[in-house]
Enzyme design. Structure first.
Site, PDB file in Angstrom:
ATOM      1  N   ARG A 346       0.854  -1.189   0.000  1.00  0.00           N
ATOM      2  CA  ARG A 346       0.000   0.000   0.000  1.00  0.00           C
ATOM      3  C   ARG A 346       0.893   1.243   0.000  1.00  0.00           C
ATOM      4  NH1 ARG A 346      -5.252  -1.169   3.767  1.00  0.00           N
ATOM      5  NH2 ARG A 346      -5.838  -3.031   2.627  1.00  0.00           N
ATOM      6  N   ASP A 429     -14.211  -3.495  13.317  1.00  0.00           N
ATOM      7  CA  ASP A 429     -12.778  -3.253  13.490  1.00  0.00           C
ATOM      8  C   ASP A 429     -12.378  -3.610  14.914  1.00  0.00           C
ATOM      9  OD1 ASP A 429     -12.379  -2.274  10.959  1.00  0.00           O
ATOM     10  OD2 ASP A 429     -12.224  -0.164  11.544  1.00  0.00           O
TER      11      ASP A 429
HETATM   12  P1  ATP Z   1      -6.156   2.289   8.348  1.00  0.00           P
HETATM   13  O1  ATP Z   1      -7.436   3.050   8.386  1.00  0.00           O
HETATM   14  O2  ATP Z   1      -5.477   2.166   9.669  1.00  0.00           O
HETATM   15  O3  ATP Z   1      -5.261   2.703   7.234  1.00  0.00           O
HETATM   16  P2  ATP Z   1      -7.351   0.399   6.686  1.00  0.00           P
HETATM   17  O4  ATP Z   1      -8.790   0.704   6.848  1.00  0.00           O
HETATM   18  O5  ATP Z   1      -6.642   0.932   5.505  1.00  0.00           O
HETATM   19  O6  ATP Z   1      -6.570   0.787   8.009  1.00  0.00           O
HETATM   20  P3  ATP Z   1      -8.000  -2.211   5.891  1.00  0.00           P
HETATM   21  O7  ATP Z   1      -7.969  -1.855   4.469  1.00  0.00           O
HETATM   22  O8  ATP Z   1      -9.294  -2.389   6.549  1.00  0.00           O
HETATM   23  O9  ATP Z   1      -7.166  -1.168   6.734  1.00  0.00           O
HETATM   24  O10 ATP Z   1      -7.061  -3.473   6.084  1.00  0.00           O
HETATM   25  C1  ATP Z   1      -7.266  -4.430   7.090  1.00  0.00           C
HETATM   26  C2  ATP Z   1      -6.085  -4.640   7.957  1.00  0.00           C
HETATM   27  O11 ATP Z   1      -4.856  -4.565   7.247  1.00  0.00           O
HETATM   28  C3  ATP Z   1      -5.937  -3.628   9.058  1.00  0.00           C
HETATM   29  O12 ATP Z   1      -6.774  -3.948  10.131  1.00  0.00           O
HETATM   30  C4  ATP Z   1      -4.489  -3.795   9.429  1.00  0.00           C
HETATM   31  O13 ATP Z   1      -4.313  -4.914  10.269  1.00  0.00           O
HETATM   32  C5  ATP Z   1      -3.837  -4.085   8.120  1.00  0.00           C
HETATM   33  N1  ATP Z   1      -3.202  -2.896   7.510  1.00  0.00           N
HETATM   34  C6  ATP Z   1      -3.763  -2.037   6.651  1.00  0.00           C
HETATM   35  N2  ATP Z   1      -2.882  -1.095   6.249  1.00  0.00           N
HETATM   36  C7  ATP Z   1      -1.725  -1.390   6.888  1.00  0.00           C
HETATM   37  C8  ATP Z   1      -0.423  -0.805   6.887  1.00  0.00           C
HETATM   38  N3  ATP Z   1      -0.132   0.241   6.123  1.00  0.00           N
HETATM   39  N4  ATP Z   1       0.532  -1.362   7.664  1.00  0.00           N
HETATM   40  C9  ATP Z   1       0.263  -2.440   8.414  1.00  0.00           C
HETATM   41  N5  ATP Z   1      -0.928  -3.030   8.454  1.00  0.00           N
HETATM   42  C10 ATP Z   1      -1.928  -2.534   7.696  1.00  0.00           C
HETATM   43 MG    MG Z   2      -5.437   2.498   5.202  1.00  0.00          MG
END
Ligand code: ATP
Ligand code: MG
Ligand code: ZN
Length: 517
Positions: A346, A429
């Protein structure tokens, strides 16, 4: 509700001049065409307000109020008229062009600022009797096949969505705390990333938000994997599989990620291909690097394609290629799988982050497919088991929040969203308290994991069916080891004495960090 009003001026082009004798046939055809529409619709008004033969062209003006969309009429007219003219006068209908197309409608929300869209000439907002109106002028250059495949309808929808998003974007996504572990004793108030860096458990690379995971931290990751297997996957009967980690556009088109690209919620790393994968083609690049020991960006740009897709972003979309276009046997349902076969990527915008927000993360994805009942039941079971891990094994202070992410807001049915159930279509969450960020009330908690029931979005998007017309739903959840460990260390610190036995049980021997002089 204000009426939808359309005004279209179009030109049909023929292979030859339309003869005088065709006047009556065309007139009669248009009258019958209009009558049929008026008959089949009780409300609204459709009319061909004028038309004219001009050499090999036929000029046509259509006005429609709350009735058939004029461009749909054009597509139907093209088919029927070409049959009539072709048969009787041996003249072919080549195609059509718009010279002017305006669509007026009411918006759900008040626009906050102007914008443009592809294939539109002008989007004009106005207000009348407390209603928000828009007039959309379609660009006449819009290709015929886009019109055929529904682009006009999507332009209208997109205008409404973008206006609504101007309001929604300012708000936070819906967030409601539904469960809390209660306060736990905290062993540190230090920044966990810094603690782990100082102890040489993790180390930043030269690249943004990327870390090396040393043997010490990898041992903890492996322990967490085993905990997931023992606590979630074995008891609930999930099987491991390996989902591809390079995702081409066809997947993100079907999962609808592509349309959210860099709109806040989908920030992928792109993948490109060499235009020609040969030694000759890349020889000058190789020479340049050899001589200068630097990378010639511009030279490289010329030799690569546009992105063909990107690196795994949400883990599960490429899973669906497996089932795409297939009908699942009843006996194979529900399907329950998990995957940790590779990292997720990402592009996290902004400044440098800690271990909790990396560009290369290691996620474990949980995915299930079945009837709506099966899917809901499994979703609840997974949620219970995850709670068990965070609560009983890791002894964390955390809470569960009901949220509605953007990609679900787009696709969820409103009636499904309104249900009082804890988990219908929506997301839970799991968020950990991080003492170093401040007190419980004001500080930002860390999302460690989520679990979603997504409804029919993916089976629909990838055309997956089930035997006997069983409705198919899916659910999934992801959590990264980076987040689990950041949460854990931020509450328990690095000293094993302060770690719960339920976790230590999974660690045979914690490798000693390599020391540097
Ligand atoms: P955030 O709002 O904190 O960026 P997100 O909504 O982008 O999170 P999701 O797309 O829901 O996260 O992804 C699910 C899971 O992936 C999260 O609960 C987390 O455990 C993990 N995750 C997401 N982005 C990251 C990152 N940049 N680094 C580490 N773990 C991540
Ligand atoms: Mg995110
Ligand atoms: Zn998923």
């Amino acid at each position: 509700m204000t009426k939808m009003k359309y005004h279209l001026e179009a030109i049909f082009n023929f292979s030859g001049s339309l003869p005088e004798e065709s006047q009556e046939d065309i007139q009669q055809f248009f009258e019958e065409f209009t009558e049929k529409i008026q008959e089949s619709r009780k409300e609204g008004k459709f009319s061909i307000t004028s038309w004219e033969r001009k050499d090999s062209n036929l000029l046509l003006v259509i006005s429609s109020i709350e009735s058939l969309l004029p461009h749909i009429a054009i597509l139907r007219i093209r088919k029927q008229l070409s049959a009539i003219i072709g048969k009787k006068f041996r003249i072919g209908l080549r195609g059509f062009k718009f010279s002017k197309y305006t669509i007026e409608t009411e918006l759900d929300d008040k626009p906050l600022k102007e914008f443009t869209l592809p294939f539109t000439k002008k989007i004009k907002f106005s207000e009348k009797d407390d209603k928000n109106l828009v007039s959309i002028e379609i660009d006449p250059a819009i290709p015929e096949d886009f019109v055929e495949k529904g682009a006009i309808e999507r332009i209208i929808r997109r205008v409404n969505e973008k206006v609504s998003k101007q309001h929604y974007g300012a708000k936070k996504e819906h967030h409601e705390i539904v469960w809390y572990s209660g306060e736990k004793k905290q062993f540190t108030d230090k920044n966990p990333t810094q603690l782990m860096q100082k102890a040489n458990w993790i180390q930043r690379t030269n690249y943004r938000n990327q870390f090396i995971l040393t043997p010490t931290i990898t041992t903890l990751v492996e322990a967490l994997k085993q905990i997931m297997v023992d606590s979630v996957y074995k008891p609930l009967g999930f099987d491991q599989m390996m989902i591809p980690k390079l995702v081409d556009w066809s997947v993100w088109l079907r999962s609808e990620h592509a349309e959210g690209i860099y709109q806040g919620g989908f920030e992928p790393y792109f993948v490109v291909q060499p235009k020609e994968p040969t030694p000759e083609y890349f020889e000058e690049v190789a020479d340049y690097i050899t001589i200068t020991k630097t990378i010639p960006d511009d030279m490289l740009y010329d030799k690569i394609t546009a992105p063909i897709g990107g690196l795994s972003y949400a883990q599960c979309p490429p899973f669906w290629v497996w089932l795409q276009g297939k009908t699942l046997a009843k006996e194979s349902l529900p399907i329950k799988i998990y995957d940790w076969s590779g990292p997720t990527y990402r592009y996290e915008a902004g400044s440098a982050y800690g271990f909790e927000r990396v560009d290369e993360l290691h996620r474990i994805e949980t995915l299930f497919i079945g009837s709506p009942e099966q899917t809901k039941e499994i979703g609840l079971q997974v949620r219970d088991k995850l709670r068990l891990i965070f609560e009983d094994v890791l002894d964390l202070e955390f809470r569960e929040a009901k949220v509605m992410p953007w990609w679900l807001q787009q696709s969820a049915h409103e009636e499904e969203m309104d249900e009082a159930d804890d988990l219908v279509v929506g997301t839970i969450d799991f968020e950990a308290y991080m003492p170093y960020r401040g007190n419980r009330d004001d500080s930002e908690w860390l999302e460690m994991q989520n679990i979603s029931i997504i409804g029919h979005k993916y089976p629909k998007g990838f055309s997956v069916k089930a035997e006997g017309n069983i409705e198919l739903w899916s659910g999934c959840g992801g959590g990264s080891f980076e987040r689990f460990l950041t949460a854990f260390i931020s509450q328990k610190g690095l000293e094993k004495e302060n770690w719960p036995d339920t976790f230590l049980k999974y660690i045979d021997k914690l490798p000693k960090p390599v020391k540097f002089h």
